[in-house]
Scaffold this active site. Structure first.
Site, PDB file in Angstrom:
ATOM      1  N   VAL A  49       0.833  -1.196   0.000  1.00 42.11           N
ATOM      2  CA  VAL A  49       0.000   0.000   0.000  1.00 42.11           C
ATOM      3  C   VAL A  49       0.874   1.255   0.000  1.00 42.11           C
ATOM      4  O   VAL A  49       0.534   2.266  -0.628  1.00 42.11           O
ATOM      5  CB  VAL A  49      -0.951  -0.003   1.207  1.00 42.11           C
ATOM      6  N   CYS A  50       2.004   1.193   0.670  1.00 43.21           N
ATOM      7  CA  CYS A  50       2.844   2.385   0.863  1.00 43.21           C
ATOM      8  C   CYS A  50       3.261   3.062  -0.440  1.00 43.21           C
ATOM      9  O   CYS A  50       3.141   4.289  -0.560  1.00 43.21           O
ATOM     10  CB  CYS A  50       4.053   2.043   1.717  1.00 43.21           C
ATOM     11  N   PRO A  51       3.762   2.326  -1.447  1.00 43.35           N
ATOM     12  CA  PRO A  51       4.139   3.039  -2.675  1.00 43.35           C
ATOM     13  C   PRO A  51       2.960   3.677  -3.393  1.00 43.35           C
ATOM     14  O   PRO A  51       3.127   4.702  -4.070  1.00 43.35           O
ATOM     15  CB  PRO A  51       4.807   1.959  -3.530  1.00 43.35           C
ATOM     16  N   GLU A  53       0.443   5.156  -1.894  1.00 45.65           N
ATOM     17  CA  GLU A  53       0.209   6.423  -1.193  1.00 45.65           C
ATOM     18  C   GLU A  53       1.257   7.466  -1.568  1.00 45.65           C
ATOM     19  O   GLU A  53       0.932   8.637  -1.811  1.00 45.65           O
ATOM     20  CB  GLU A  53       0.244   6.198   0.320  1.00 45.65           C
ATOM     21  N   ILE A  54       2.513   7.047  -1.583  1.00 41.83           N
ATOM     22  CA  ILE A  54       3.589   7.983  -1.908  1.00 41.83           C
ATOM     23  C   ILE A  54       3.429   8.496  -3.330  1.00 41.83           C
ATOM     24  O   ILE A  54       3.577   9.694  -3.600  1.00 41.83           O
ATOM     25  CB  ILE A  54       4.958   7.317  -1.703  1.00 41.83           C
TER      26      ILE A  54
END
Length: 203
Positions: A49-51, A53-54
């Site tokens: 999920v993190c990439p 969001e970034i």
């Protein structure tokens, strides 16, 4: 976890990777005082999920900068990990953001988002006003990503409220009605529906 809303931006200093320049840099709270800022924690590099969001934040970075907003992403990975993450993850191609490294968890703890025993941060996102006060906080568990468009809506609402002293109803966007409690507080008490309807709020 500690509620950070209406508290002063914690003091911090850390190494970071500036993806725009490709350089390692030091960042601190002092760089974000006196301006609007978003401090955005995420659990870890090389996750799922993190990439997304970034990348979403990066896609809106020019709009955020046009609003005078500085953005700092932070995870508990090292700045070396951040560099490799940016270089290898396809979603992060063309990244212009700076990503802070908090391997000891000290900064994550200061913001109340550190998960003890796991060594990572929750998804914590903080809007800071020019007085260095945190005016909004969104903290969620790792499995669900956040909405950058809602972040921008909130920033615009906070900037309007900060400038005018007015307050904004639910779902407010520029051009919609505000609630002028700074001039008509007594008249408005118990009569908000005379100023704005539910249809206008939801439109």
């Amino acid at each position: 976890m500690a509620n950070m809303v209406l508290k002063e931006l914690p003091k911090f200093e850390m190494m970071a990777f500036n993806a725009e320049t490709g350089k390692f840099v030091k960042v601190s709270d002092e760089q974000y005082r006196g301006k609007w800022a978003v401090i955005c924690f995420y659990p870890a590099d090389f996750t799922f999920v993190c990439p997304t969001e970034i990348a979403a934040m990066n896609a809106k970075l020019d709009e955020l900068r046009s609003l005078g907003v500085e953005v700092l992403a932070i995870s508990t990975d090292t700045h070396y990990s951040h560099k490799r993450f940016v270089e290898t993850e396809p979603l992060l191609k063309g990244l212009k953001m700076t990503i802070g490294a908090d391997p000891t968890g000290e900064v994550s703890r200061a913001f109340g988002v550190y998960i003890e025993g796991e060594g990572v941060a929750l998804r914590g996102r903080f809007i800071v006003n020019p007085d260095g006060i945190i005016v909004a906080e969104e903290t969620i568990a790792p499995a669900v990503g956040r909405n950058v468009n809602e972040l921008i809506r909130q920033i615009k609402a906070w900037q309007h409220a900060y400038k005018t002293g007015e307050v904004t109803p639910a779902n407010w966007r520029p051009g919609k009605k505000t609630l002028p409690v700074n001039t008509d507080e007594e008249k408005m008490t118990g009569r908000v529906g005379d100023y704005v309807t539910i249809e206008e709020i939801l439109s």
